[in-house]
Design a protein around this motif. Structure first.
Motif, PDB file in Angstrom:
ATOM      1  N   ILE A 120      43.809  51.003  50.503  1.00 40.90           N
ATOM      2  CA  ILE A 120      43.446  51.370  49.129  1.00 40.90           C
ATOM      3  C   ILE A 120      42.706  50.262  48.395  1.00 40.90           C
ATOM      4  CG2 ILE A 120      45.305  53.072  48.903  1.00 40.90           C
ATOM      5  CD1 ILE A 120      46.935  50.972  47.391  1.00 40.90           C
ATOM      6  N   ASN A 121      42.537  49.113  49.052  1.00 45.16           N
ATOM      7  CA  ASN A 121      41.833  48.013  48.387  1.00 45.16           C
ATOM      8  C   ASN A 121      40.334  48.251  48.306  1.00 45.16           C
ATOM      9  OD1 ASN A 121      41.321  45.153  47.473  1.00 45.16           O
ATOM     10  ND2 ASN A 121      40.342  45.067  49.488  1.00 45.16           N
ATOM     11  N   HIS A 122      39.827  49.001  49.271  1.00 44.20           N
ATOM     12  CA  HIS A 122      38.373  49.100  49.412  1.00 44.20           C
ATOM     13  C   HIS A 122      37.991  50.406  50.082  1.00 44.20           C
ATOM     14  CE1 HIS A 122      40.176  47.024  52.920  1.00 44.20           C
ATOM     15  NE2 HIS A 122      39.520  47.971  53.570  1.00 44.20           N
ATOM     16  N   PHE A 157      33.863  50.314  41.342  1.00 38.64           N
ATOM     17  CA  PHE A 157      33.968  49.118  42.190  1.00 38.64           C
ATOM     18  C   PHE A 157      33.862  47.857  41.348  1.00 38.64           C
ATOM     19  CE2 PHE A 157      32.906  52.636  44.876  1.00 38.64           C
ATOM     20  CZ  PHE A 157      33.705  52.434  45.990  1.00 38.64           C
ATOM     21  N   ASN A 158      34.318  46.759  41.940  1.00 36.40           N
ATOM     22  CA  ASN A 158      34.507  45.511  41.197  1.00 36.40           C
ATOM     23  C   ASN A 158      33.287  44.614  41.064  1.00 36.40           C
ATOM     24  OD1 ASN A 158      37.076  45.421  40.136  1.00 36.40           O
ATOM     25  ND2 ASN A 158      38.009  44.883  42.112  1.00 36.40           N
ATOM     26  N   ASP A 159      32.120  45.096  41.497  1.00 38.10           N
ATOM     27  CA  ASP A 159      30.961  44.194  41.585  1.00 38.10           C
ATOM     28  C   ASP A 159      30.760  43.308  40.361  1.00 38.10           C
ATOM     29  OD1 ASP A 159      29.667  45.361  44.184  1.00 38.10           O
ATOM     30  OD2 ASP A 159      30.394  47.013  42.931  1.00 38.10           O
ATOM     31  N   VAL A 178      39.549  36.370  45.530  1.00 35.42           N
ATOM     32  CA  VAL A 178      40.334  37.045  46.570  1.00 35.42           C
ATOM     33  C   VAL A 178      40.638  38.487  46.161  1.00 35.42           C
ATOM     34  CG1 VAL A 178      42.526  37.016  47.843  1.00 35.42           C
ATOM     35  CG2 VAL A 178      41.297  34.892  47.425  1.00 35.42           C
ATOM     36  N   ARG A 179      40.768  38.704  44.833  1.00 37.71           N
ATOM     37  CA  ARG A 179      41.174  40.034  44.385  1.00 37.71           C
ATOM     38  C   ARG A 179      40.041  40.894  43.852  1.00 37.71           C
ATOM     39  NH1 ARG A 179      46.759  37.574  42.154  1.00 37.71           N
ATOM     40  NH2 ARG A 179      48.045  38.100  43.962  1.00 37.71           N
ATOM     41  N   ASP A 180      38.975  40.260  43.418  1.00 40.73           N
ATOM     42  CA  ASP A 180      37.899  41.045  42.809  1.00 40.73           C
ATOM     43  C   ASP A 180      36.605  41.052  43.614  1.00 40.73           C
ATOM     44  OD1 ASP A 180      39.543  41.694  40.682  1.00 40.73           O
ATOM     45  OD2 ASP A 180      38.883  39.998  39.454  1.00 40.73           O
ATOM     46  N   CYS A 181      36.554  40.297  44.690  1.00 37.82           N
ATOM     47  CA  CYS A 181      35.343  40.298  45.515  1.00 37.82           C
ATOM     48  C   CYS A 181      35.602  41.071  46.802  1.00 37.82           C
ATOM     49  CB  CYS A 181      34.900  38.868  45.802  1.00 37.82           C
ATOM     50  SG  CYS A 181      34.380  37.995  44.294  1.00 37.82           S
ATOM     51  N   LEU A 187      33.593  47.345  50.225  1.00 38.84           N
ATOM     52  CA  LEU A 187      33.386  47.687  48.815  1.00 38.84           C
ATOM     53  C   LEU A 187      34.722  47.713  48.078  1.00 38.84           C
ATOM     54  CD1 LEU A 187      30.698  50.479  49.307  1.00 38.84           C
ATOM     55  CD2 LEU A 187      30.349  48.085  48.602  1.00 38.84           C
ATOM     56  N   ASP A 188      34.849  46.841  47.088  1.00 39.21           N
ATOM     57  CA  ASP A 188      36.149  46.546  46.490  1.00 39.21           C
ATOM     58  C   ASP A 188      36.458  47.434  45.292  1.00 39.21           C
ATOM     59  OD1 ASP A 188      38.305  44.650  46.969  1.00 39.21           O
ATOM     60  OD2 ASP A 188      37.964  44.086  44.868  1.00 39.21           O
ATOM     61  N   LEU A 189      37.498  48.228  45.402  1.00 33.69           N
ATOM     62  CA  LEU A 189      37.832  49.181  44.343  1.00 33.69           C
ATOM     63  C   LEU A 189      38.385  48.498  43.094  1.00 33.69           C
ATOM     64  CD1 LEU A 189      39.353  52.046  46.510  1.00 33.69           C
ATOM     65  CD2 LEU A 189      37.374  52.254  44.969  1.00 33.69           C
ATOM     66  N   LYS A 221      47.157  41.255  49.290  1.00 33.67           N
ATOM     67  CA  LYS A 221      46.724  39.981  48.707  1.00 33.67           C
ATOM     68  C   LYS A 221      45.475  40.180  47.858  1.00 33.67           C
ATOM     69  CE  LYS A 221      46.564  36.251  51.441  1.00 33.67           C
ATOM     70  NZ  LYS A 221      45.991  35.379  52.502  1.00 33.67           N
ATOM     71  N   HIS A 222      44.701  41.176  48.216  1.00 28.63           N
ATOM     72  CA  HIS A 222      43.407  41.426  47.580  1.00 28.63           C
ATOM     73  C   HIS A 222      43.494  42.384  46.396  1.00 28.63           C
ATOM     74  CE1 HIS A 222      41.842  39.154  50.916  1.00 28.63           C
ATOM     75  NE2 HIS A 222      42.662  39.862  51.681  1.00 28.63           N
ATOM     76  N   MET A 223      44.717  42.708  45.996  1.00 33.51           N
ATOM     77  CA  MET A 223      44.906  43.578  44.836  1.00 33.51           C
ATOM     78  C   MET A 223      45.862  42.885  43.863  1.00 33.51           C
ATOM     79  SD  MET A 223      45.021  47.330  46.644  1.00 33.51           S
ATOM     80  CE  MET A 223      46.015  46.933  48.076  1.00 33.51           C
TER      81      MET A 223
END
Ligand code: QV4
Ligand code: CA
Length: 518
Positions: A120-122, A157-159, A178-181, A187-189, A221-223
């Motif tokens: 669900i991170n991306h 997405f977090n761009d 780590v969390r927004d890139c 592609l980071d949600l 870790k990425h959320m």
């Protein structure tokens, strides 16, 4: 008054970590371990629940991601394409939605839970292209960030939030990156957005309603913990056809925390269990006797080693990433490629009370290591030329064919899964060691294990904590029709037994428990 009582109970529950909603795995019939049937087809898992997992005391299955993903052909159908979703449709190389539903129903019917690997991170990689090269043929356009069948679009997405040059995570010391890139270009949600939270919760709720018992949440870790808390807070209770009313889904979160990074596993404890990656990495070094480490060091195994609290930990010797050099863990990780040491590690893990245990079940691939890196670390499951996954055939001896390894069917591992169920809740006691690589310990008055990882024989009389009688060793054999197919251990009225384990035995360890008593 009533409110006050309730509040007190709640504080107590939080303080002791008992009954904490998302920490309960809901495994049935005193079963304690789960198995990751990596890349298995739903139809095979359904059969496996009925013919093997339920009768052998497995509590649940972690399944590969069920959501529609990108089809990667260069390299040819890598296993990791499943970590690049393009929609929330439930069709993948493992099967259709109907097959998924059938599997969940059949596994639940025999008391084996299903835990979904939730990505669900991306969504897919920025370089994923455009078209219908997806497992159900749904259209997507990666460079435009369009996933119309969810739908997600650019604003989801977090761009804009990501501040790195490449748009990717470049430095794990910076928690914002780590969390927004993008994790390796994925592609980071933007979970801060209501639309994204809603869609992700809907996806998970659809699975809960179908009857799954919980989730392995990928890439936590990425959320941001607060986003996860909100999403988990919206999840339905488990389906009452199979679970008691009010049951919350079990959540275990993938966070690789080996120390040395600002993001810590503990940020996620409150919301569920967390993968303890130090466990397999450290157990590997001890069993390999690296840096002068030895089995007797394991006397203090657990929190004293800097591991998370036992009640928060999901533990494993290896996982689908680090068995092939992905993720973390490094060279010390033991896998089925080194079967003797692997079984030893699994034996120890399953006998020791720390953490909730997950068994890995793999497939063999053409491992080709050049300068420490496996050139074929991408290879997907056994498959036909058209890319569809092969069924798992069961051999006459009860193992698996067609390159499916089925570690969970190795009798030593299966019997230790049963051992863990038998000793569940019993404290570790009667520890013995020779200050080198011979150790033994018991679990209350229900089980005892002796391990010899030295280069000479073990020959000792030890206190087992068990009642007097004759027990079957469940490693060299087991109890069958009132006799032992392997070694026998005679425990005296004083609870002591003599053990002899040659360093050249097929498996240099012995385990007995109350159910293996003649
Ligand atoms: C490539 C380049 C990148 C570049 C990108 C540009 O390497 O430098 O930025 O193209 O588009 C695959 C390829 C990877 C490729 C990427 C995007 O291996 O080379 O990037 O796709 O096309 C699995 C695999 C990854 C795979 C990913 C998506 O392990 O190799 O990437 O699936 O297909 C960290 C995380 C942890 C993570 C672990 C592997 O903190 O969360 O890395 N573990 C979980 C899963 C894991 C999965 C993911 C997360 C991602 O357990 O299996 O990654 O969902 O430690
Ligand atoms: Ca993210």
């Amino acid at each position: 008054m009533k409110m006050k009582m309730k509040m007190k109970m709640y504080i107590l529950a939080v303080a002791f970590g008992i009954g904490l909603a998302q920490h309960n795995s809901h495994t049935k019939h005193g079963r304690t371990s789960i198995v990751h049937l990596f890349e298995w087809r739903w139809a095979d898992i359904a059969q496996e629940c009925e013919r093997y997992l339920a009768p052998n005391g497995y509590g649940g299955v972690q399944i590969s991601p069920p959501s529609e993903n990108i089809v990667v052909t260069k390299p040819w159908r890598p296993w990791w394409e499943r970590y690049q979703p393009v929609s929330h449709n439930l069709c993948s190389r493992s099967g259709t939605e109907q097959e998924l539903r059938d599997m969940i129903t059949r596994c639940n019917a025999v008391g084996v839970n299903i835990y979904v690997d939730a990505v669900i991170n991306h969504m897919c990689s920025a370089g994923g292209g455009e078209g219908r090269h997806s497992t159900c043929g749904s259209y997507f356009n990666a460079s435009k960030e369009e996933f119309p069948s969810v739908p997600f679009s650019e604003k989801d997405f977090n761009d804009k939030k990501c501040k790195t040059q490449s748009g990717n995570i470049e430095n794990y010391q910076d928690i914002y990156q780590v969390r927004d890139c993008r994790l390796v270009g994925l592609l980071d949600l933007a979970h801060r957005r209501e639309h994204v939270r809603g869609k992700v919760a809907n996806y998970m709720n659809a699975l809960i309603d179908m009857g799954v018992a919980g989730f392995r949440v990928d890439a936590c870790k990425h959320m941001w913990p607060e986003d996860l808390r909100t999403i988990y807070g919206r999840l339905h209770n488990l389906n009452t056809a199979w679970f008691p009313p009010g049951s919350k889904p079990f959540i275990y979160q993938e966070v690789i925390d080996l120390g040395g990074e600002p993001i810590k596993a503990c940020e996620y404890y409150e919301m569920g269990r967390v993968t303890e990656f130090k466990y397999g990495a450290r157990l590997g070094t001890v069993i390999r006797k690296w840096n002068g480490e030895k089995l007797s060091d394991l006397r203090t195994w657990g929190e004293d080693w800097g591991f998370m609290p036992s009640g928060k930990a999901l533990v494993f010797v290896d996982n689908h990433d680090n068995q092939r050099g992905h993720g973390a863990g490094g060279m010390s990780i033991l896998t089925f490629w080194e079967p003797r040491l692997y079984r030893l590690a699994m034996g120890f893990m399953l006998a020791h009370p720390y953490g909730m245990t997950r068994v890995m079940s793999s497939y063999r691939w053409n491992r080709h290591i050049v300068k420490g890196k496996d050139q074929n670390d991408w290879m997907g499951p056994p498959s036909f030329p058209d890319g569809s996954t092969k069924p798992v055939p069961v051999t006459q001896e009860g193992g698996c064919g067609d390159e499916w390894v089925c570690e969970h069917r190795w009798h030593q591992i299966r019997n230790m899964v049963i051992f863990r169920n038998v000793v569940n809740g019993q404290p570790l006691c009667n520890w013995w060691d020779n200050r080198k690589n011979q150790i033994a310990f018991g679990r209350g008055d229900r089980g005892f294990i002796v391990i010899n990882n030295d280069d000479w024989a073990l020959d000792e009389t030890l206190s087992t904590g068990l009642a007097g009688g004759t027990y079957c060793d469940v490693i060299s054999g087991q109890k069958e029709g009132g006799r032992c197919t392997g070694k026998q251990v005679v425990v005296g009225r004083d609870g002591k037994a003599h053990f002899r384990i040659s360093n050249s035995d097929t498996d240099p360890f012995v385990a007995i428990h109350t159910d293996s008593k003649l």
